[in-house]
Design a protein around this motif. Structure first.
Motif, mmCIF file in Angstrom:
data_model
loop_
_atom_site.group_PDB
_atom_site.id
_atom_site.type_symbol
_atom_site.label_atom_id
_atom_site.label_comp_id
_atom_site.label_asym_id
_atom_site.label_seq_id
_atom_site.Cartn_x
_atom_site.Cartn_y
_atom_site.Cartn_z
ATOM 1 N N ILE A 41 0.840 -1.190 0.000
ATOM 2 C CA ILE A 41 0.000 0.000 0.000
ATOM 3 C C ILE A 41 0.880 1.247 0.000
ATOM 4 O O ILE A 41 1.796 1.357 0.819
ATOM 5 C CB ILE A 41 -0.909 0.056 1.257
ATOM 6 N N CYS A 42 0.573 2.153 -0.919
ATOM 7 C CA CYS A 42 1.328 3.422 -0.964
ATOM 8 C C CYS A 42 0.853 4.327 0.171
ATOM 9 O O CYS A 42 -0.332 4.616 0.287
ATOM 10 C CB CYS A 42 1.121 4.102 -2.319
ATOM 11 N N ASP A 43 1.806 4.735 0.992
ATOM 12 C CA ASP A 43 1.468 5.620 2.122
ATOM 13 C C ASP A 43 0.975 6.982 1.656
ATOM 14 O O ASP A 43 0.270 7.669 2.376
ATOM 15 C CB ASP A 43 2.709 5.840 3.009
ATOM 16 N N ASP A 44 1.389 7.367 0.463
ATOM 17 C CA ASP A 44 1.017 8.707 -0.009
ATOM 18 C C ASP A 44 -0.372 8.749 -0.621
ATOM 19 O O ASP A 44 -1.167 9.616 -0.290
ATOM 20 C CB ASP A 44 2.039 9.199 -1.056
ATOM 21 N N CYS A 45 -0.650 7.820 -1.546
ATOM 22 C CA CYS A 45 -1.928 7.921 -2.261
ATOM 23 C C CYS A 45 -2.873 6.782 -1.918
ATOM 24 O O CYS A 45 -4.038 6.813 -2.301
ATOM 25 C CB CYS A 45 -1.692 7.975 -3.771
ATOM 26 N N GLY A 46 -2.384 5.764 -1.211
ATOM 27 C CA GLY A 46 -3.255 4.674 -0.790
ATOM 28 C C GLY A 46 -3.447 3.599 -1.859
ATOM 29 O O GLY A 46 -4.183 2.639 -1.629
ATOM 30 N N ARG A 105 9.033 3.065 -6.830
ATOM 31 C CA ARG A 105 8.270 4.299 -6.999
ATOM 32 C C ARG A 105 6.819 3.928 -7.260
ATOM 33 O O ARG A 105 6.543 3.049 -8.086
ATOM 34 C CB ARG A 105 8.857 5.030 -8.215
ATOM 35 N N CYS A 106 5.902 4.583 -6.531
ATOM 36 C CA CYS A 106 4.480 4.256 -6.708
ATOM 37 C C CYS A 106 4.056 4.568 -8.147
ATOM 38 O O CYS A 106 4.274 5.679 -8.633
ATOM 39 C CB CYS A 106 3.636 5.072 -5.723
ATOM 40 N N GLY A 107 3.463 3.590 -8.790
ATOM 41 C CA GLY A 107 3.037 3.771 -10.180
ATOM 42 C C GLY A 107 1.870 4.725 -10.305
ATOM 43 O O GLY A 107 1.524 5.161 -11.399
ATOM 44 N N ASP A 108 1.244 5.054 -9.181
ATOM 45 C CA ASP A 108 0.080 5.931 -9.229
ATOM 46 C C ASP A 108 0.467 7.383 -8.997
ATOM 47 O O ASP A 108 0.175 8.247 -9.804
ATOM 48 C CB ASP A 108 -0.908 5.487 -8.137
ATOM 49 N N CYS A 109 1.126 7.631 -7.864
ATOM 50 C CA CYS A 109 1.420 9.033 -7.505
ATOM 51 C C CYS A 109 2.896 9.367 -7.719
ATOM 52 O O CYS A 109 3.278 10.528 -7.622
ATOM 53 C CB CYS A 109 1.031 9.304 -6.057
ATOM 54 N N GLY A 110 3.722 8.360 -8.012
ATOM 55 C CA GLY A 110 5.134 8.626 -8.298
ATOM 56 C C GLY A 110 6.001 8.804 -7.065
ATOM 57 O O GLY A 110 7.180 9.115 -7.181
HETATM 58 ZN ZN LIG Z 1 1.192 6.404 -4.429
#
Ligand SMILES: [Zn+2]
Length: 474
Positions: A399-404, A413-418
């Motif tokens: 789970i990405c802590d930044d965008c969930g 690197r999160c593929g959603d929010c980078g």
């Molecule tokens: Zn993210």
């Protein structure tokens, strides 16, 4: 003038003193020149010479004073112009800070005329143009600044910020590289370069930039420690993509050594070790890691060790793995999986029941359903487990802590929010919400995503996700 007067007084004093001295010592001086004969007493001669000299000095000073007057006037006028120019520059900067485009523009033009020093006024003109919303004019000013060594860096910075605002990544990278050439040690240049290199997946240059940023104080040692292992894993992937397995493993091991509890580093290291035939050391690392961070992927890699072994031998090895963390559900799930592969239905059932506890996760429910299906003796139980899997608590995911956003596989690197290094293996929480693979993401805290009348509790495994119409990314 004062200096001239003082010199005159001192000169006269010397002359008078000399005259007195000479009057005490009388004598005659005769000068014969071109048929002329002049006879004078020494005192008169010296007095006459002194008077003539004084008149000459006075005349010289007068001529100089009259001759220098226009220049002094010019200097005074120039000084006054410069003062007015700097005042206009200051007022212009204040207007920029106050967000008043018309005033900024007026003062920029005035400063430009008065100072006639483009390097000083270009930036103000560019900022005034930006305040007016005239980005093209601002860009032109910034480009003009590039031609002068003293303003080139300011120009690059302005153009880079414009490119960032326009989300023009190639131009951002272009100007960041230019800024890096001009001022390679400037902190914001280093951090910008690092972000860009990470976004582009250029991990090895990013690693070098990060180390330089630490050296220059742009990143604290603490921030760097957290990022270093993540970036090293990026380097490992980059090397693997280039077919360089040895380097890929080297980077992964470095990350693992730096952060022994960092699960992605453990997973990548053992995966690459097993792939390159280093099964014994890989087993050792897995055993150690299993004590602290049991993980399904770790079990999968463990299952790849000794691939030629018979299935019963494989079950014995998973029993050994369980002995490193005998109470953890993940140990029982891994062993149940191996037992099912060996068709040891009783042992598989025992361990699944152990893993299930009071509230079995969706994954355990699915495994139970698979077990019932393969045993084939209790279709009712099979149906029950399938139904339970749909409503079971979700399994953990990255789970990405930044965008969930929830992911099946970890990535630097999160593929959603980078965001860099924000993915953690955890059960999705009600508070955050996840992006649903439906193009929805972010702001889940404020607006929990709803399915039917229920708040989505972020299920992440495929079956329950499929049952509820969403899934994790891979
Ligand atoms: Zn993210």
């Amino acid at each position: 003038m004062i200096r001239f007067t003082v010199s005159l007084v001192i000169g006269l004093a010397i002359v008078v003193a000399a005259a007195i001295w000479l009057s005490d010592r009388p004598g005659q001086i005769a000068i014969e020149w071109q048929g002329w004969l002049i006879e004078l007493s020494v005192g008169r001669f010296v007095l006459a010479a002194a008077v003539i000299l004084t008149i000459l000095i006075f005349l010289y000073g007068l001529v100089r004073a009259i001759g220098g007057a226009p220049r002094k006037l010019r200097d005074k006028r120039r000084k006054s112009r410069r003062e007015k120019g700097y005042r206009a520059l200051t007022h212009g900067m204040v207007a920029v800070a106050a967000g008043d485009p018309n005033e900024a523009n007026r003062h920029a033009r005035r400063a430009d005329i008065l100072l006639n020093e483009p390097p000083l006024t270009m930036l103000l003109s560019a900022q005034a143009a930006q305040l007016n919303g005239d980005e093209d004019a601002a860009a032109q000013y910034f480009k003009d600044m590039l031609d002068r060594p003293e303003t080139a860096f300011l120009g690059v910075r302005g153009l880079l910020m414009q490119a960032q605002k326009n989300n023009d990544r190639p131009m951002v990278l272009h100007y960041a590289e230019r800024a890096c050439q001009l001022q390679p040690k400037t902190p914001w240049v280093l951090t910008t370069m690092f972000d860009l290199q990470v976004a582009e997946g250029r991990w090895r240059p990013a690693l070098a930039t990060m180390e330089e940023a630490v050296k220059r104080g742009a990143l604290t040692a603490d921030e760097a420690r957290q990022r270093r292992a993540t970036v090293l894993l990026g380097c490992s992937r980059e090397a693997e993509d280039e077919g360089n397995a040895a380097d890929a493993l080297r980077y992964a091991r470095r990350a693992n050594t730096l952060a022994p509890d960092f699960l992605p580093a453990v997973l990548r290291t053992v995966d690459l070790m097993v792939a390159s035939g280093k099964e014994r050391p890989a087993s050792r690392i897995i055993h150690n890691a299993w004590v602290r961070t049991p993980h399904p992927e770790l079990a999968r890699i463990y299952g790849c060790i000794g691939i030629g072994d018979d299935l019963l031998k494989r079950v014995r090895r998973f029993e050994r793995l369980l002995s490193f963390n005998p109470d953890h559900p993940e140990s029982h799930i891994a062993l149940a999986d191996a037992a099912m592969a060996a068709e040891l239905w009783g042992e598989a059932r025992n361990h699944l029941e152990h893993a299930a506890g009071e509230e079995p996760s969706a994954r355990v429910c699915r495994m139970m359903a698979e077990l019932e299906e393969r045993v084939g003796e209790n279709p009712e139980a099979l149906r029950t487990w399938l139904l339970r899997s749909a409503g079971a608590p979700p399994d953990a995911a990255w789970i990405c802590d930044d965008c969930g956003a929830a992911w099946d596989n970890w990535s630097p690197r999160c593929g959603d929010c980078g965001a860099l290094g924000t993915q953690n293996w955890q059960p999705p929480t009600r508070a955050r919400g996840i992006s649903l693979g439906l193009g929805l993401s972010g702001d889940a805290e404020e607006e929990p995503l709803l399915l039917g009348d229920e708040i989505v509790d972020e299920p992440v495994d495929d079956a329950s996700a499929a049952a509820q119409g969403y899934r994790t990314r891979s």
